[in-house]
Write a protein that holds these residues in place. Structure first.
Motif, PDB file in Angstrom:
ATOM      1  N   GLY A  50     -69.744  37.306  80.403  1.00  0.00           N
ATOM      2  CA  GLY A  50     -69.340  38.231  79.358  1.00  0.00           C
ATOM      3  C   GLY A  50     -68.251  37.738  78.434  1.00  0.00           C
ATOM      4  O   GLY A  50     -67.974  38.353  77.421  1.00  0.00           O
ATOM      5  N   TYR A  51     -67.635  36.603  78.747  1.00  0.00           N
ATOM      6  CA  TYR A  51     -66.484  36.111  77.977  1.00  0.00           C
ATOM      7  C   TYR A  51     -65.463  37.227  77.781  1.00  0.00           C
ATOM      8  O   TYR A  51     -64.894  37.402  76.712  1.00  0.00           O
ATOM      9  CB  TYR A  51     -66.895  35.544  76.620  1.00  0.00           C
ATOM     10  N   ASP A  52     -65.266  38.002  78.825  1.00  0.00           N
ATOM     11  CA  ASP A  52     -64.275  39.064  78.750  1.00  0.00           C
ATOM     12  C   ASP A  52     -62.887  38.462  78.597  1.00  0.00           C
ATOM     13  O   ASP A  52     -62.608  37.357  79.041  1.00  0.00           O
ATOM     14  CB  ASP A  52     -64.333  39.929  80.007  1.00  0.00           C
ATOM     15  N   TYR A  53     -62.048  39.204  77.960  1.00  0.00           N
ATOM     16  CA  TYR A  53     -60.659  38.809  77.771  1.00  0.00           C
ATOM     17  C   TYR A  53     -60.588  37.423  77.135  1.00  0.00           C
ATOM     18  O   TYR A  53     -59.908  36.525  77.623  1.00  0.00           O
ATOM     19  CB  TYR A  53     -59.889  38.899  79.087  1.00  0.00           C
ATOM     20  N   GLN A  54     -61.319  37.281  76.039  1.00  0.00           N
ATOM     21  CA  GLN A  54     -61.353  36.036  75.278  1.00  0.00           C
ATOM     22  C   GLN A  54     -59.968  35.747  74.722  1.00  0.00           C
ATOM     23  O   GLN A  54     -59.298  36.633  74.203  1.00  0.00           O
ATOM     24  CB  GLN A  54     -62.368  36.176  74.140  1.00  0.00           C
ATOM     25  N   MET A  55     -59.535  34.512  74.838  1.00  0.00           N
ATOM     26  CA  MET A  55     -58.232  34.093  74.344  1.00  0.00           C
ATOM     27  C   MET A  55     -58.415  33.181  73.140  1.00  0.00           C
ATOM     28  O   MET A  55     -59.488  32.642  72.905  1.00  0.00           O
ATOM     29  CB  MET A  55     -57.467  33.344  75.444  1.00  0.00           C
ATOM     30  N   ARG A  56     -57.354  32.986  72.404  1.00  0.00           N
ATOM     31  CA  ARG A  56     -57.405  32.053  71.283  1.00  0.00           C
ATOM     32  C   ARG A  56     -57.283  30.632  71.828  1.00  0.00           C
ATOM     33  O   ARG A  56     -56.535  30.374  72.750  1.00  0.00           O
ATOM     34  CB  ARG A  56     -56.259  32.323  70.319  1.00  0.00           C
ATOM     35  N   GLY A  57     -58.001  29.745  71.231  1.00  0.00           N
ATOM     36  CA  GLY A  57     -57.930  28.352  71.643  1.00  0.00           C
ATOM     37  C   GLY A  57     -58.838  28.044  72.820  1.00  0.00           C
ATOM     38  O   GLY A  57     -59.422  28.938  73.435  1.00  0.00           O
ATOM     39  N   ILE A  58     -58.942  26.771  73.081  1.00  0.00           N
ATOM     40  CA  ILE A  58     -59.786  26.271  74.160  1.00  0.00           C
ATOM     41  C   ILE A  58     -58.939  25.368  75.036  1.00  0.00           C
ATOM     42  O   ILE A  58     -58.171  24.549  74.538  1.00  0.00           O
ATOM     43  CB  ILE A  58     -60.976  25.478  73.583  1.00  0.00           C
ATOM     44  N   HIS A  59     -59.092  25.518  76.330  1.00  0.00           N
ATOM     45  CA  HIS A  59     -58.323  24.709  77.273  1.00  0.00           C
ATOM     46  C   HIS A  59     -59.266  23.778  78.021  1.00  0.00           C
ATOM     47  O   HIS A  59     -60.233  24.222  78.623  1.00  0.00           O
ATOM     48  CB  HIS A  59     -57.577  25.595  78.271  1.00  0.00           C
ATOM     49  N   GLU A  60     -58.965  22.501  77.962  1.00  0.00           N
ATOM     50  CA  GLU A  60     -59.733  21.547  78.743  1.00  0.00           C
ATOM     51  C   GLU A  60     -59.122  21.458  80.133  1.00  0.00           C
ATOM     52  O   GLU A  60     -57.994  21.911  80.360  1.00  0.00           O
ATOM     53  CB  GLU A  60     -59.742  20.169  78.078  1.00  0.00           C
ATOM     54  N   CYS A  61     -59.867  20.868  81.062  1.00  0.00           N
ATOM     55  CA  CYS A  61     -59.335  20.666  82.404  1.00  0.00           C
ATOM     56  C   CYS A  61     -58.274  19.579  82.354  1.00  0.00           C
ATOM     57  O   CYS A  61     -58.550  18.440  81.954  1.00  0.00           O
ATOM     58  CB  CYS A  61     -60.451  20.281  83.371  1.00  0.00           C
ATOM     59  N   GLU A  62     -57.065  19.907  82.754  1.00  0.00           N
ATOM     60  CA  GLU A  62     -55.962  18.953  82.726  1.00  0.00           C
ATOM     61  C   GLU A  62     -56.016  17.976  83.891  1.00  0.00           C
ATOM     62  O   GLU A  62     -55.254  17.014  83.927  1.00  0.00           O
ATOM     63  CB  GLU A  62     -54.626  19.698  82.725  1.00  0.00           C
ATOM     64  N   PHE A  63     -56.909  18.215  84.843  1.00  0.00           N
ATOM     65  CA  PHE A  63     -57.025  17.318  85.998  1.00  0.00           C
ATOM     66  C   PHE A  63     -57.978  16.162  85.724  1.00  0.00           C
ATOM     67  O   PHE A  63     -57.749  15.048  86.162  1.00  0.00           O
ATOM     68  CB  PHE A  63     -57.479  18.090  87.236  1.00  0.00           C
TER      69      PHE A  63
END
Length: 139
Positions: A50-63
């Motif tokens: 559902g992409y609920d609680y969509q945030m601004r920006g995209i986060h890649e995996c930092e690991f």
């Protein structure tokens, strides 16, 4: 993405509902590793669509540097879901809410992250799974 310790008070965005953080990981902070019941992983995949609680920006995996991991999600686990820009929120049997970045699925499957048992129980409860005695096995 900002790091928050598991089960700390949620404060990423404004919400009138008290929630606890789960799965807000960062490489410079240790995290619990172990095995997570596949039913929990499938439940998270189902909830992610559902992409609920969509945030601004995209986060890649930092690991591992994976940019926007893609999984199959939704009720039939047949819908492409991009991870890294939304949250999954679930409510436990005791009424407590938990908020996790949808990257939590990638962290579990690729980096052996083992979320708190109470979060896993809330995930299972949300999709109607009757959990067994344990849904996680920490190392």
């Amino acid at each position: 993405m900002t790091h928050y310790p598991d089960l700390s008070r949620y404060s990423y965005d404004e919400s009138d509902q008290e929630m606890l953080n789960v799965g807000w990981l960062a490489p410079e902070h240790d995290y619990r590793k172990g095995l997570v019941d596949e039913r929990v992983v499938d439940a998270l995949r189902a909830l992610s669509v559902g992409y609920d609680y969509q945030m601004r920006g995209i986060h890649e995996c930092e690991f591992c540097g994976t940019d926007r991991p893609v999984i199959l999600g939704g009720p039939a686990l047949d819908t492409e879901v991009w991870l890294g820009s939304a949250e999954i929120r679930v409510r436990g049997a005791d009424g407590m809410f938990y908020a996790a970045p949808n990257l939590v699925i990638h962290y579990i499957t690729e980096h052996r992250y083992c979320p708190p048992e109470e979060f896993c129980r809330a995930v299972a409860r949300t999709v109607g799974i009757e959990p067994g005695e344990h849904l996680t096995l920490a190392e």
